[in-house]
Design an enzyme around this catalytic site. Structure first.
Site, PDB file in Angstrom:
ATOM      1  N   ALA A 251      -4.703 -35.099 -45.903  1.00 43.89           N
ATOM      2  CA  ALA A 251      -4.537 -35.335 -44.472  1.00 43.89           C
ATOM      3  C   ALA A 251      -5.889 -35.311 -43.773  1.00 43.89           C
ATOM      4  O   ALA A 251      -6.851 -34.748 -44.282  1.00 43.89           O
ATOM      5  CB  ALA A 251      -3.618 -34.275 -43.865  1.00 43.89           C
TER       6      ALA A 251
ATOM      7  N   GLU B  65     -10.482 -39.538 -46.817  1.00 43.62           N
ATOM      8  CA  GLU B  65      -9.942 -38.197 -47.024  1.00 43.62           C
ATOM      9  C   GLU B  65      -9.460 -37.999 -48.467  1.00 43.62           C
ATOM     10  O   GLU B  65      -9.559 -36.899 -49.007  1.00 43.62           O
ATOM     11  CB  GLU B  65      -8.809 -37.908 -46.036  1.00 43.62           C
ATOM     12  CG  GLU B  65      -9.267 -37.734 -44.606  1.00 43.62           C
ATOM     13  CD  GLU B  65     -10.025 -36.440 -44.332  1.00 43.62           C
ATOM     14  OE1 GLU B  65      -9.999 -35.507 -45.174  1.00 43.62           O
ATOM     15  OE2 GLU B  65     -10.648 -36.356 -43.265  1.00 43.62           O
TER      16      GLU B  65
ATOM     17  N   GLU C 261       0.302 -36.162 -30.089  1.00 39.90           N
ATOM     18  CA  GLU C 261      -0.242 -36.458 -31.403  1.00 39.90           C
ATOM     19  C   GLU C 261       0.725 -37.378 -32.145  1.00 39.90           C
ATOM     20  O   GLU C 261       1.929 -37.166 -32.140  1.00 39.90           O
ATOM     21  CB  GLU C 261      -0.438 -35.173 -32.203  1.00 39.90           C
ATOM     22  CG  GLU C 261      -0.945 -35.412 -33.607  1.00 39.90           C
ATOM     23  CD  GLU C 261      -1.042 -34.126 -34.425  1.00 39.90           C
ATOM     24  OE1 GLU C 261      -1.802 -34.125 -35.398  1.00 39.90           O
ATOM     25  OE2 GLU C 261      -0.348 -33.150 -34.090  1.00 39.90           O
TER      26      GLU C 261
ATOM     27  N   GLU D 234     -16.777 -28.589 -42.719  1.00 44.93           N
ATOM     28  CA  GLU D 234     -15.491 -28.476 -42.034  1.00 44.93           C
ATOM     29  C   GLU D 234     -14.735 -27.210 -42.454  1.00 44.93           C
ATOM     30  O   GLU D 234     -13.576 -27.030 -42.096  1.00 44.93           O
ATOM     31  CB  GLU D 234     -14.635 -29.720 -42.304  1.00 44.93           C
ATOM     32  CG  GLU D 234     -15.223 -30.985 -41.704  1.00 44.93           C
ATOM     33  CD  GLU D 234     -14.368 -32.221 -41.944  1.00 44.93           C
ATOM     34  OE1 GLU D 234     -13.265 -32.110 -42.534  1.00 44.93           O
ATOM     35  OE2 GLU D 234     -14.813 -33.309 -41.548  1.00 44.93           O
TER      36      GLU D 234
ATOM     37  N   GLU E 119     -13.595 -26.436 -45.350  1.00 42.21           N
ATOM     38  CA  GLU E 119     -12.470 -26.765 -46.220  1.00 42.21           C
ATOM     39  C   GLU E 119     -12.633 -26.132 -47.595  1.00 42.21           C
ATOM     40  O   GLU E 119     -13.725 -26.101 -48.155  1.00 42.21           O
ATOM     41  CB  GLU E 119     -12.332 -28.281 -46.361  1.00 42.21           C
ATOM     42  CG  GLU E 119     -11.979 -28.982 -45.073  1.00 42.21           C
ATOM     43  CD  GLU E 119     -11.925 -30.486 -45.210  1.00 42.21           C
ATOM     44  OE1 GLU E 119     -11.041 -31.082 -44.572  1.00 42.21           O
ATOM     45  OE2 GLU E 119     -12.752 -31.069 -45.934  1.00 42.21           O
TER      46      GLU E 119
END
Length: 119
Positions: free
Chosen positions: A7, A23, A50, A73, A75
């Site tokens: 995502a 991604e 959204e 980020e 992640e």
């Protein structure tokens, strides 16, 4: 950790399709060979603006492994590859809890034979 599909958020001058492919590389280390749109939806119409787009991508899942994501980020994404049948079980028993992943897997359950013929 939450179990979910790849995502991302559109935050650059790129198409949604470009975002999905980018991604997939960043989060799972796989290149998307072919991309098919599934649906677009509002998680709570009237409650938020959204809009989520869901796709299925043709990838070589044997290449998906390890830990991915961008350090910038924050992640820390551990990739797991499971069979389609196991993924359905994970939805049924509540291991997969987010809407986009559930929608994607339900769509796959209904359409995987057609995808097999196309791919």
């Amino acid at each position: 950790m939450q179990i979910e599909i790849v995502a991302g958020i559109v935050d650059k001058q790129e198409s949604i399709e470009e975002l999905v492919c980018r991604e997939a590389v960043e989060e799972a280390g796989v290149d998307v060979k072919q991309l098919v749109p599934i649906t677009r939806y509002y998680p709570s119409s009237g409650g938020c603006n959204e809009r989520i787009s869901v796709f299925v991508g043709h990838v070589d899942a044997t290449q998906a492994c390890g830990v991915h994501g961008l350090e910038s980020e924050g992640e820390d994404i551990r990739v797991s590859v499971v069979s389609r049948e196991r993924a359905y079980q994970m939805v049924e028993n509540g291991e997969i809890e987010n809407g986009a992943s559930i929608i994607a897997l339900q769509w796959l359950q209904l359409n995987y034979q057609k995808l097999k013929q196309q791919w």
